[in-house]
Design a protein around this motif. Sequence first.
Motif, PDB file in Angstrom:
ATOM      1  N   SER A  97       0.851  -1.188   0.000  1.00 46.61           N
ATOM      2  CA  SER A  97       0.000   0.000   0.000  1.00 46.61           C
ATOM      3  C   SER A  97       0.887   1.238   0.000  1.00 46.61           C
ATOM      4  CB  SER A  97      -0.939   0.008   1.209  1.00 46.61           C
ATOM      5  OG  SER A  97      -0.201   0.034   2.413  1.00 46.61           O
ATOM      6  N   ALA A  98       0.386   2.275  -0.633  1.00 44.73           N
ATOM      7  CA  ALA A  98       1.114   3.542  -0.704  1.00 44.73           C
ATOM      8  C   ALA A  98       0.442   4.542   0.217  1.00 44.73           C
ATOM      9  CB  ALA A  98       1.126   4.057  -2.137  1.00 44.73           C
ATOM     10  N   GLU A  99       1.239   5.157   1.059  1.00 45.20           N
ATOM     11  CA  GLU A  99       0.741   6.160   1.996  1.00 45.20           C
ATOM     12  C   GLU A  99       1.526   7.446   1.810  1.00 45.20           C
ATOM     13  OE1 GLU A  99       1.102   4.477   5.903  1.00 45.20           O
ATOM     14  OE2 GLU A  99      -0.572   3.101   5.573  1.00 45.20           O
ATOM     15  N   ILE A 100       0.863   8.555   2.084  1.00 46.16           N
ATOM     16  CA  ILE A 100       1.494   9.871   2.013  1.00 46.16           C
ATOM     17  C   ILE A 100       1.413  10.510   3.389  1.00 46.16           C
ATOM     18  CG2 ILE A 100       1.503  12.135   0.891  1.00 46.16           C
ATOM     19  CD1 ILE A 100       1.843   9.744  -1.068  1.00 46.16           C
ATOM     20  N   ASP A 101       2.566  10.858   3.989  1.00 50.00           N
ATOM     21  CA  ASP A 101       2.603  11.676   5.201  1.00 50.00           C
ATOM     22  C   ASP A 101       2.590  13.121   4.728  1.00 50.00           C
ATOM     23  OD1 ASP A 101       2.651   9.815   7.257  1.00 50.00           O
ATOM     24  OD2 ASP A 101       4.814   9.539   7.120  1.00 50.00           O
ATOM     25  N   ALA A 102       1.418  13.735   4.760  1.00 52.45           N
ATOM     26  CA  ALA A 102       1.232  15.053   4.158  1.00 52.45           C
ATOM     27  C   ALA A 102       1.943  16.147   4.943  1.00 52.45           C
ATOM     28  CB  ALA A 102      -0.249  15.369   4.061  1.00 52.45           C
ATOM     29  N   THR A 103       2.569  17.048   4.192  1.00 55.81           N
ATOM     30  CA  THR A 103       3.134  18.261   4.779  1.00 55.81           C
ATOM     31  C   THR A 103       2.313  19.485   4.365  1.00 55.81           C
ATOM     32  OG1 THR A 103       4.688  18.456   2.936  1.00 55.81           O
ATOM     33  CG2 THR A 103       5.476  17.350   4.927  1.00 55.81           C
ATOM     34  N   ALA A 104       1.555  19.353   3.268  1.00 54.65           N
ATOM     35  CA  ALA A 104       0.687  20.436   2.806  1.00 54.65           C
ATOM     36  C   ALA A 104      -0.471  19.841   2.013  1.00 54.65           C
ATOM     37  CB  ALA A 104       1.449  21.420   1.940  1.00 54.65           C
ATOM     38  N   ILE A 105      -1.660  20.395   2.234  1.00 52.17           N
ATOM     39  CA  ILE A 105      -2.867  19.968   1.518  1.00 52.17           C
ATOM     40  C   ILE A 105      -3.662  21.217   1.185  1.00 52.17           C
ATOM     41  CG2 ILE A 105      -5.035  18.672   1.643  1.00 52.17           C
ATOM     42  CD1 ILE A 105      -3.686  16.818   3.686  1.00 52.17           C
ATOM     43  N   GLY A 106      -4.156  21.299  -0.036  1.00 57.01           N
ATOM     44  CA  GLY A 106      -4.976  22.441  -0.414  1.00 57.01           C
ATOM     45  C   GLY A 106      -5.952  22.079  -1.507  1.00 57.01           C
ATOM     46  N   HIS A 107      -6.983  22.894  -1.651  1.00 59.20           N
ATOM     47  CA  HIS A 107      -7.938  22.684  -2.734  1.00 59.20           C
ATOM     48  C   HIS A 107      -7.282  22.993  -4.078  1.00 59.20           C
ATOM     49  CE1 HIS A 107     -10.973  22.943   0.540  1.00 59.20           C
ATOM     50  NE2 HIS A 107     -11.521  22.003  -0.203  1.00 59.20           N
ATOM     51  N   ASP A 108      -7.661  22.226  -5.096  1.00 57.60           N
ATOM     52  CA  ASP A 108      -7.143  22.431  -6.449  1.00 57.60           C
ATOM     53  C   ASP A 108      -7.946  23.551  -7.095  1.00 57.60           C
ATOM     54  OD1 ASP A 108      -6.255  22.353  -9.029  1.00 57.60           O
ATOM     55  OD2 ASP A 108      -6.635  20.209  -9.325  1.00 57.60           O
ATOM     56  N   LEU A 109      -7.338  24.715  -7.232  1.00 53.92           N
ATOM     57  CA  LEU A 109      -8.045  25.888  -7.742  1.00 53.92           C
ATOM     58  C   LEU A 109      -8.238  25.860  -9.248  1.00 53.92           C
ATOM     59  CD1 LEU A 109      -6.575  28.649  -5.420  1.00 53.92           C
ATOM     60  CD2 LEU A 109      -8.662  27.290  -5.155  1.00 53.92           C
ATOM     61  N   ASN A 110      -7.731  24.829  -9.934  1.00 53.34           N
ATOM     62  CA  ASN A 110      -8.074  24.632 -11.345  1.00 53.34           C
ATOM     63  C   ASN A 110      -9.508  24.146 -11.486  1.00 53.34           C
ATOM     64  OD1 ASN A 110      -5.801  25.281 -12.958  1.00 53.34           O
ATOM     65  ND2 ASN A 110      -4.772  23.460 -12.167  1.00 53.34           N
ATOM     66  N   ARG A 111     -10.060  23.614 -10.419  1.00 51.41           N
ATOM     67  CA  ARG A 111     -11.385  22.998 -10.476  1.00 51.41           C
ATOM     68  C   ARG A 111     -12.449  23.740  -9.672  1.00 51.41           C
ATOM     69  NH1 ARG A 111      -7.593  18.909 -10.795  1.00 51.41           N
ATOM     70  NH2 ARG A 111      -7.949  17.482 -12.512  1.00 51.41           N
ATOM     71  N   GLY A 112     -12.096  24.858  -9.066  1.00 53.35           N
ATOM     72  CA  GLY A 112     -13.080  25.612  -8.289  1.00 53.35           C
ATOM     73  C   GLY A 112     -12.408  26.725  -7.518  1.00 53.35           C
ATOM     74  N   THR A 113     -13.184  27.385  -6.669  1.00 53.42           N
ATOM     75  CA  THR A 113     -12.660  28.477  -5.857  1.00 53.42           C
ATOM     76  C   THR A 113     -12.668  28.081  -4.390  1.00 53.42           C
ATOM     77  OG1 THR A 113     -14.823  29.505  -5.583  1.00 53.42           O
ATOM     78  CG2 THR A 113     -13.504  30.214  -7.477  1.00 53.42           C
ATOM     79  N   ALA A 114     -11.912  28.798  -3.588  1.00 49.06           N
ATOM     80  CA  ALA A 114     -11.846  28.549  -2.154  1.00 49.06           C
ATOM     81  C   ALA A 114     -11.694  29.886  -1.446  1.00 49.06           C
ATOM     82  CB  ALA A 114     -10.677  27.640  -1.817  1.00 49.06           C
ATOM     83  N   ALA A 115     -12.105  29.927  -0.201  1.00 46.69           N
ATOM     84  CA  ALA A 115     -11.941  31.122   0.624  1.00 46.69           C
ATOM     85  C   ALA A 115     -11.085  30.746   1.822  1.00 46.69           C
ATOM     86  CB  ALA A 115     -13.293  31.652   1.083  1.00 46.69           C
ATOM     87  N   PHE A 116      -9.924  31.392   1.956  1.00 47.79           N
ATOM     88  CA  PHE A 116      -8.996  31.083   3.039  1.00 47.79           C
ATOM     89  C   PHE A 116      -9.384  31.848   4.298  1.00 47.79           C
ATOM     90  CE2 PHE A 116      -5.079  31.921   5.404  1.00 47.79           C
ATOM     91  CZ  PHE A 116      -4.629  30.630   5.590  1.00 47.79           C
ATOM     92  N   ARG A 117      -9.379  31.156   5.422  1.00 42.45           N
ATOM     93  CA  ARG A 117      -9.619  31.790   6.721  1.00 42.45           C
ATOM     94  C   ARG A 117      -8.446  31.449   7.625  1.00 42.45           C
ATOM     95  NH1 ARG A 117     -14.155  29.172   5.454  1.00 42.45           N
ATOM     96  NH2 ARG A 117     -13.789  27.575   7.016  1.00 42.45           N
TER      97      ARG A 117
END
Length: 135
Positions: A97-117
């Motif tokens: 199995s492949a696992e990712i220990d994430a250091t950063a995660i964000g919404h893909d803005l090519n596919r929509g918008t996001a509002a940062f708080r």
Amino acid sequence: MNDTLVTLVGYVATQIDYKETANGPSARFRFAVTPRYFDRRKDAWTDGATSFYTVWARRTLAVNLTGSVSVGEPLVVHGRLRVRDDPPDAEGNRWFSAEIDATAIGHDLNRGTAAFRRITRAEPALMVAQKAAVV
């Protein structure tokens, strides 16, 4: 340090599983990545085989992930790749199995918008007391 760092673009495949542990907050979810390529024979875009990864987030990233992400949302995940080799089962089958220990995660803005708080953190009581003593 010889870590393999990867950046994946895909979609959240499962609910976020959030837990408070002895080492702090932890969250995990399954992440689906489907490559697309242009098939010249069909003269059309085609989806390749979907790969699934387990993404782990720790501490503040885990807390913010849980309050920000839902199933089906497009994300960009950056972190350390870990390939786990489980011992053979009773029938002799080996699982990887492949696992990712994430250091950063964000919404893909090519596919929509996001509002940062921005999260505001409360100051520790000691810092507040020191500031009051100076004034």
